[in-house]
Write an enzyme that holds these catalytic residues in place. Structure first.
Site, PDB file in Angstrom:
ATOM      1  N   ASN A 176       7.964  -5.729  -0.902  1.00 14.80           N
ATOM      2  CA  ASN A 176       7.913  -4.600   0.023  1.00 14.80           C
ATOM      3  C   ASN A 176       6.463  -4.520   0.485  1.00 14.80           C
ATOM      4  OD1 ASN A 176       7.782  -2.242   1.420  1.00 14.80           O
ATOM      5  ND2 ASN A 176       8.958  -1.032  -0.061  1.00 14.80           N
TER       6      ASN A 176
ATOM      7  N   TYR B 143      11.016   8.834   1.169  1.00 13.29           N
ATOM      8  CA  TYR B 143      10.967   7.813   0.125  1.00 13.29           C
ATOM      9  C   TYR B 143      11.572   8.250  -1.215  1.00 13.29           C
ATOM     10  CZ  TYR B 143       7.801   5.676   3.495  1.00 13.29           C
ATOM     11  OH  TYR B 143       7.277   5.134   4.631  1.00 13.29           O
TER      12      TYR B 143
ATOM     13  N   ASP C  92       1.825 -15.770   6.618  1.00 16.98           N
ATOM     14  CA  ASP C  92       1.319 -17.137   6.398  1.00 16.98           C
ATOM     15  C   ASP C  92       1.306 -17.501   4.915  1.00 16.98           C
ATOM     16  OD1 ASP C  92       1.034 -17.563   9.083  1.00 16.98           O
ATOM     17  OD2 ASP C  92      -1.143 -17.343   9.134  1.00 16.98           O
TER      18      ASP C  92
ATOM     19  N   GLU D  70      12.557  -9.465   1.739  1.00 19.17           N
ATOM     20  CA  GLU D  70      11.767  -8.272   2.060  1.00 19.17           C
ATOM     21  C   GLU D  70      12.629  -7.030   1.843  1.00 19.17           C
ATOM     22  OE1 GLU D  70       9.090  -8.245   5.615  1.00 19.17           O
ATOM     23  OE2 GLU D  70      10.360  -6.570   6.215  1.00 19.17           O
TER      24      GLU D  70
ATOM     25  N   ARG E 286      13.281   4.319  12.430  1.00 20.19           N
ATOM     26  CA  ARG E 286      12.044   5.113  12.468  1.00 20.19           C
ATOM     27  C   ARG E 286      11.214   4.740  13.707  1.00 20.19           C
ATOM     28  NH1 ARG E 286       9.320   4.872   6.761  1.00 20.19           N
ATOM     29  NH2 ARG E 286       8.124   6.584   7.689  1.00 20.19           N
TER      30      ARG E 286
ATOM     31  N   ALA F 154       3.135  -0.816   4.753  1.00 16.11           N
ATOM     32  CA  ALA F 154       2.592  -0.769   6.122  1.00 16.11           C
ATOM     33  C   ALA F 154       2.164  -2.144   6.628  1.00 16.11           C
ATOM     34  CB  ALA F 154       1.408   0.198   6.174  1.00 16.11           C
TER      35      ALA F 154
ATOM     36  N   HIS G  61      12.709  -2.636   2.059  1.00 15.30           N
ATOM     37  CA  HIS G  61      12.128  -1.344   2.438  1.00 15.30           C
ATOM     38  C   HIS G  61      13.000  -0.234   1.900  1.00 15.30           C
ATOM     39  CE1 HIS G  61       9.227  -3.250   4.981  1.00 15.30           C
ATOM     40  NE2 HIS G  61      10.189  -4.018   5.449  1.00 15.30           N
ATOM     41  N   LEU G  62      12.365   0.751   1.306  1.00 19.25           N
ATOM     42  CA  LEU G  62      13.116   1.897   0.789  1.00 19.25           C
ATOM     43  C   LEU G  62      13.808   2.629   1.932  1.00 19.25           C
ATOM     44  CD1 LEU G  62      10.246   3.079  -1.542  1.00 19.25           C
ATOM     45  CD2 LEU G  62      12.520   2.409  -2.360  1.00 19.25           C
TER      46      LEU G  62
ATOM     47  N   ARG H 237       4.539  11.041  -2.182  1.00 18.36           N
ATOM     48  CA  ARG H 237       4.445  10.653  -0.781  1.00 18.36           C
ATOM     49  C   ARG H 237       5.764  10.923  -0.029  1.00 18.36           C
ATOM     50  NH1 ARG H 237       4.772   4.372   1.117  1.00 18.36           N
ATOM     51  NH2 ARG H 237       4.097   4.918   3.208  1.00 18.36           N
TER      52      ARG H 237
ATOM     53  N   PRO I 159       0.789  -1.230   0.000  1.00 20.62           N
ATOM     54  CA  PRO I 159       0.000   0.000   0.000  1.00 20.62           C
ATOM     55  C   PRO I 159       0.824   1.285   0.000  1.00 20.62           C
ATOM     56  CG  PRO I 159      -0.168  -1.125   2.113  1.00 20.62           C
ATOM     57  CD  PRO I 159       0.487  -2.078   1.158  1.00 20.62           C
ATOM     58  N   ASN I 160       0.345   2.224  -0.771  1.00 24.16           N
ATOM     59  CA  ASN I 160       0.881   3.592  -0.853  1.00 24.16           C
ATOM     60  C   ASN I 160       2.191   3.706  -1.618  1.00 24.16           C
ATOM     61  OD1 ASN I 160      -1.248   4.864   0.729  1.00 24.16           O
ATOM     62  ND2 ASN I 160      -0.398   3.723   2.451  1.00 24.16           N
TER      63      ASN I 160
HETATM   64  C1  DQA Z   1       8.195   1.057   3.735  1.00 24.44           C
HETATM   65  C2  DQA Z   1       8.306   1.268   5.242  1.00 24.44           C
HETATM   66  C3  DQA Z   1       6.958   1.057   5.932  1.00 24.44           C
HETATM   67  O1  DQA Z   1       7.082   1.261   7.331  1.00 24.44           O
HETATM   68  C4  DQA Z   1       5.929   2.024   5.393  1.00 24.44           C
HETATM   69  O2  DQA Z   1       4.671   1.771   5.968  1.00 24.44           O
HETATM   70  C5  DQA Z   1       5.862   2.014   3.906  1.00 24.44           C
HETATM   71  C6  DQA Z   1       7.089   1.903   3.129  1.00 24.44           C
HETATM   72  C7  DQA Z   1       9.513   1.387   3.007  1.00 24.44           C
HETATM   73  O3  DQA Z   1       9.648   0.988   1.857  1.00 24.44           O
HETATM   74  O4  DQA Z   1      10.382   2.062   3.572  1.00 24.44           O
HETATM   75  O5  DQA Z   1       4.794   2.193   3.325  1.00 24.44           O
HETATM   76  O6  DQA Z   1       7.914  -0.310   3.500  1.00 24.44           O
END
Ligand code: DQA
Length: 146
Positions: A73, A22, A86, A97, A106, A76, A99-100, A17, A9-10
């Site tokens: 990724n 990011y 699962d 996994e 954080r 949230a 994360h940017l 954003r 999401p997002n």
């Molecule tokens: C994220 C980090 C998460 O905590 C956040 O909710 C995101 C982006 C990252 O790529 O840094 O939406 O996954």
């Protein structure tokens, strides 16, 4: 070798954003970056993005028999989703996994990751390059397993 790359999401809002966290590059630029890395490495790739947890679960399930590994990724949902954990366990494909941002630097609620418990690695805080590292890591892992 075929990989699924999933974004949660997002992440479709990249560029708009919170650019100080990011970056200024948009989601299309991220997808192009991933496709370029995979083309260079001779890896087939399919990219997905969803704002919905159940859709991400469906995509992970659909990877079975179609993909050799997953880069995810979960955004949230990282910090809440037992369902994504699962699903990764169910398909038992090697997953990394990404994360940017550096989630460990954080808010405390970002320090926990459920999906990471089913991943061979977690890469954080490296921006787009984190996806490249994840792809290369999976490639090496799959070659060792072959
Ligand atoms: C994220 C980090 C998460 O905590 C956040 O909710 C995101 C982006 C990252 O790529 O840094 O939406 O996954």
């Amino acid at each position: 070798m075929k990989l699924y790359v999933l974004n949660g999401p997002n992440l479709n809002m990249l560029g708009i954003r919170e650019p100080s966290i990011y970056g200024k590059q948009d989601f299309n630029a991220l997808i192009q970056y991933i496709k370029d890395v995979c083309a260079r490495e001779d890896i087939e790739v399919e990219c997905f993005q969803s704002n919905h947890e159940g859709v991400l679960v469906d995509i992970i399930q659909s990877a079975l028999g179609k993909a050799d590994g997953i880069v995810i990724n979960p955004a949230a949902y990282t910090h809440t989703s037992v369902a994504i954990l699962d699903a990764l366990k169910a398909v038992a494909l090697p997953a990394v996994e990404v994360h940017l941002s550096d989630v460990s630097q954080r808010e405390n609620f970002r320090h926990i990751s459920y999906p990471a418990m089913a991943c061979i690695a977690q890469i954080k805080g490296k921006g787009f390059q984190g996806y490249e590292e994840a792809i290369l890591l999976l490639k090496e892992h799959l070659k060792e397993q072959a």
